[in-house]
Scaffold this motif. Structure first.
Motif, mmCIF file in Angstrom:
data_model
loop_
_atom_site.group_PDB
_atom_site.id
_atom_site.type_symbol
_atom_site.label_atom_id
_atom_site.label_comp_id
_atom_site.label_asym_id
_atom_site.label_seq_id
_atom_site.Cartn_x
_atom_site.Cartn_y
_atom_site.Cartn_z
ATOM 1 N N GLY A 1 -6.541 14.494 3.076
ATOM 2 C CA GLY A 1 -7.092 13.850 4.264
ATOM 3 C C GLY A 1 -7.790 12.543 3.973
ATOM 4 N N GLN A 2 -7.389 11.889 2.885
ATOM 5 C CA GLN A 2 -8.005 10.626 2.476
ATOM 6 C C GLN A 2 -7.012 9.464 2.526
ATOM 7 O OE1 GLN A 2 -9.419 11.587 -1.437
ATOM 8 N NE2 GLN A 2 -11.031 12.947 -0.705
ATOM 9 N N ALA A 3 -6.118 9.501 3.500
ATOM 10 C CA ALA A 3 -5.084 8.470 3.593
ATOM 11 C C ALA A 3 -5.677 7.073 3.726
ATOM 12 C CB ALA A 3 -4.156 8.761 4.772
ATOM 13 N N GLY A 4 -6.860 6.992 4.298
ATOM 14 C CA GLY A 4 -7.501 5.695 4.481
ATOM 15 C C GLY A 4 -7.907 5.020 3.194
ATOM 16 N N THR A 5 -7.945 5.767 2.099
ATOM 17 C CA THR A 5 -8.342 5.186 0.812
ATOM 18 C C THR A 5 -7.144 4.768 -0.046
ATOM 19 O OG1 THR A 5 -8.366 7.309 -0.373
ATOM 20 C CG2 THR A 5 -10.370 6.682 0.821
ATOM 21 N N ILE A 6 -5.941 4.943 0.477
ATOM 22 C CA ILE A 6 -4.741 4.587 -0.290
ATOM 23 C C ILE A 6 -4.685 3.078 -0.519
ATOM 24 C CG2 ILE A 6 -2.212 4.415 -0.164
ATOM 25 C CD1 ILE A 6 -2.231 7.098 1.296
ATOM 26 N N ARG A 7 -4.340 2.691 -1.742
ATOM 27 C CA ARG A 7 -4.074 1.275 -2.031
ATOM 28 C C ARG A 7 -2.626 1.015 -1.631
ATOM 29 N NH1 ARG A 7 -5.990 0.675 -8.228
ATOM 30 N NH2 ARG A 7 -4.351 2.235 -8.381
ATOM 31 N N ARG A 8 -2.470 0.431 -0.492
ATOM 32 C CA ARG A 8 -1.131 0.233 0.060
ATOM 33 C C ARG A 8 -0.407 -0.909 -0.645
ATOM 34 N NH1 ARG A 8 -0.896 1.694 5.622
ATOM 35 N NH2 ARG A 8 1.011 0.475 5.803
ATOM 36 N N CYS A 9 0.818 -0.644 -1.048
ATOM 37 C CA CYS A 9 1.674 -1.703 -1.584
ATOM 38 C C CYS A 9 1.922 -2.743 -0.500
ATOM 39 C CB CYS A 9 2.999 -1.094 -2.044
ATOM 40 S SG CYS A 9 4.278 -2.294 -2.483
ATOM 41 N N VAL A 10 1.735 -4.013 -0.840
ATOM 42 C CA VAL A 10 1.945 -5.089 0.132
ATOM 43 C C VAL A 10 3.320 -5.738 -0.037
ATOM 44 C CG1 VAL A 10 -0.507 -5.570 0.401
ATOM 45 C CG2 VAL A 10 0.796 -6.772 -1.383
ATOM 46 N N ARG A 11 4.127 -5.173 -0.959
ATOM 47 C CA ARG A 11 5.499 -5.640 -1.180
ATOM 48 C C ARG A 11 5.552 -7.140 -1.482
ATOM 49 N NH1 ARG A 11 9.049 -3.685 3.698
ATOM 50 N NH2 ARG A 11 10.703 -4.503 2.348
ATOM 51 N N CYS A 12 4.666 -7.560 -2.375
ATOM 52 C CA CYS A 12 4.642 -8.967 -2.778
ATOM 53 C C CYS A 12 5.614 -9.233 -3.919
ATOM 54 C CB CYS A 12 3.226 -9.374 -3.198
ATOM 55 S SG CYS A 12 2.624 -8.541 -4.702
ATOM 56 N N ASN A 13 5.952 -8.181 -4.699
ATOM 57 C CA ASN A 13 6.904 -8.263 -5.822
ATOM 58 C C ASN A 13 6.420 -9.140 -6.979
ATOM 59 O OD1 ASN A 13 8.637 -6.527 -4.564
ATOM 60 N ND2 ASN A 13 10.332 -7.962 -4.345
ATOM 61 N N ARG A 14 5.144 -9.463 -6.997
ATOM 62 C CA ARG A 14 4.653 -10.396 -8.015
ATOM 63 C C ARG A 14 4.611 -9.784 -9.410
ATOM 64 N NH1 ARG A 14 -0.690 -12.079 -5.082
ATOM 65 N NH2 ARG A 14 -1.371 -12.381 -7.244
ATOM 66 N N GLU A 15 4.066 -8.592 -9.524
ATOM 67 C CA GLU A 15 3.910 -7.980 -10.842
ATOM 68 C C GLU A 15 4.866 -6.819 -11.094
ATOM 69 O OE1 GLU A 15 2.142 -9.069 -13.350
ATOM 70 O OE2 GLU A 15 1.457 -10.762 -12.157
ATOM 71 N N CYS A 16 5.533 -6.327 -10.058
ATOM 72 C CA CYS A 16 6.523 -5.256 -10.253
ATOM 73 C C CYS A 16 7.863 -5.878 -10.589
ATOM 74 C CB CYS A 16 6.587 -4.341 -9.036
ATOM 75 S SG CYS A 16 6.711 -5.208 -7.454
ATOM 76 N N LEU A 17 8.562 -6.411 -9.594
ATOM 77 C CA LEU A 17 9.816 -7.111 -9.872
ATOM 78 C C LEU A 17 9.557 -8.354 -10.722
ATOM 79 C CD1 LEU A 17 12.831 -7.513 -9.498
ATOM 80 C CD2 LEU A 17 12.361 -8.617 -7.296
ATOM 81 N N GLY A 18 8.490 -9.064 -10.424
ATOM 82 C CA GLY A 18 8.161 -10.263 -11.198
ATOM 83 C C GLY A 18 7.895 -9.946 -12.655
ATOM 84 N N GLY A 19 7.182 -8.845 -12.907
ATOM 85 C CA GLY A 19 6.909 -8.441 -14.283
ATOM 86 C C GLY A 19 8.167 -8.041 -15.020
ATOM 87 N N MET A 20 9.066 -7.359 -14.320
ATOM 88 C CA MET A 20 10.326 -6.957 -14.935
ATOM 89 C C MET A 20 11.168 -8.175 -15.291
ATOM 90 S SD MET A 20 13.157 -4.257 -13.506
ATOM 91 C CE MET A 20 13.524 -5.203 -12.021
ATOM 92 N N MET A 21 11.242 -9.128 -14.384
ATOM 93 C CA MET A 21 12.051 -10.327 -14.627
ATOM 94 C C MET A 21 11.469 -11.188 -15.737
ATOM 95 S SD MET A 21 14.617 -9.999 -12.687
ATOM 96 C CE MET A 21 15.359 -11.630 -12.748
ATOM 97 N N ALA A 22 10.145 -11.119 -15.916
ATOM 98 C CA ALA A 22 9.485 -11.902 -16.966
ATOM 99 C C ALA A 22 9.394 -11.133 -18.287
ATOM 100 C CB ALA A 22 8.082 -12.302 -16.505
#
Length: 372
Positions: free
Chosen positions: A335-356
């Motif tokens: 019941g703590q959904a309000g505390t979730i760190r929501r992904c903002v789909r910026c792709n900076r460090e996920c896809l960006g990190g993979m590509m780098a």
């Protein structure tokens, strides 16, 4: 409030404690960090982790099930994940990259006359000639290896097998890559043959093993994805795969295009909405009674609950969101959904990190580092 997300489900013959699955992800991090990441995601409460790109042949990219070291690593991963009450699925795949044909481009790449994106495009383009000219003997060697690798995966502790319907299965499926004139080319039934034989190889060796199929769908209007199954050919492929032994479908967009299409940012012109690939699930749902797992920018518990409760999908797969906050499932259940760190789909460090070539990470990690 989130009764469907937190409820158990029979997913193609395997009981999941809830409806959240970690989608197959190439982490690109050192081994110890990789193991720690898997354990952390499992501890966060998801029901199953799909371990991406497990090679079906002894020689391939990634740890080999056939080697003592590789087998031990997969066994260790299974033990760590199981220790957190989470199941583990092996995504068996065969690369369709023709690295020999790519050698001529390496000098240009090393001299920076060819970019990494251009090199990747040439690698994707090479999949067509590779599958078109492959001998029947080589085809049968690869499809049979799916069964051999599945047996080893089960011995290593994997609970489910997923056949990777992109890569070589996807290239054989696609008219854009497969130009064969024999029983593996031409009609949709023939182009499905490679994937069907791969599934049958697993089923014949492991009659009781649940088999998931990553069903890569090629959108035609507007065109996105190049390998995989065209939307209009799903009525041919889905029944054939089910008859071969598939017990569930993990539905997503086909690859061999820009990575920002298959891993779309929030600014993507076509796939910017939450649940951006669920429209493909709708098409598959109409063709099978097998469970369907959806993926694509899923972050919002309210949205995910609504899709599950409506029966649009049976499970929700996440990658970037569980990297941003592995505790998403536990927070929803508590019941703590309000505390979730929501992904903002910026792709900076996920896809960006993979590509780098620095591995898949998240902007939240850097925020935490600055705080400390």
């Amino acid at each position: 409030m989130y009764q469907t997300i937190t409820s158990p489900v029979n997913y193609g013959g395997i009981r999941l404690k809830n409806r959240i699955i970690f989608a197959p992800t190439s982490m690109g991090v050192p081994t110890e960090e990789w193991l720690a990441r898997l354990q952390r995601i499992a501890k966060g409460g998801c029901a199953m982790i799909i371990l991406g790109d497990v090679p079906v042949l002894p020689h391939g990219f990634g740890p080999s099930l056939y080697s003592k070291k590789g087998f031990a690593l997969y066994k260790q991963a299974a033990e760590l994940v199981h220790g957190e009450g989470c199941l583990l699925c092996a995504q068996l795949h065969q690369s369709d990259s023709d690295f020999k044909a790519l050698v001529k481009y390496l000098p240009g790449f090393l001299c920076k006359k060819i970019t990494a994106d251009e090199l990747r495009a040439k690698l994707n383009d090479g999949a067509g000639p590779l599958v078109t000219n492959m001998s029947r003997k080589k085809i049968r060697k690869i499809t049979e290896a799916f069964g051999e690798a599945a047996v080893l995966a089960q011995k290593a502790g994997f609970d489910m097998i997923q056949v990777h319907g992109d890569r070589m299965c996807g290239s054989f499926s696609s008219t854009l890559f497969n130009h064969r004139t024999d029983e593996y080319g031409g009609s949709a039934e023939n182009r499905a043959r490679f994937a069907v034989e791969a599934v049958r190889a697993v089923r014949s060796r492991l009659p009781e093993m649940p088999i998931d199929y990553k069903l890569a769908v090629r959108q035609t209007h507007p065109a996105y994805g190049r390998a995989g199954v065209a939307e209009e050919e799903l009525p041919v492929f889905v029944p054939l795969l089910e008859q071969a032994g598939v017990t569930s479908f993990h539905v997503t967009l086909a690859d061999h295009c820009n990575l920002s299409d298959t891993i779309p940012p929030a600014s993507h012109p076509e796939f910017h909405e939450e649940g951006c690939f669920l429209k493909f699930c709708d098409q598959v749902r109409a063709l099978t009674r097998c469970p369907v797992c959806g993926v694509g920018g899923l972050t919002d518990p309210d949205f995910v609950e609504a899709q599950l409760a409506a029966g649009r999908i049976d499970c929700a797969a996440m990658s970037r969101q569980l990297i941003a906050d592995p505790d998403w499932p536990n927070k929803v259940a508590a019941g703590q959904a309000g505390t979730i760190r929501r992904c903002v789909r910026c792709n900076r460090e996920c896809l960006g990190g993979m590509m780098a070539h620095r591995g898949v990470h998240c902007i939240y990690e850097h925020k935490e580092e600055r705080k400390s």
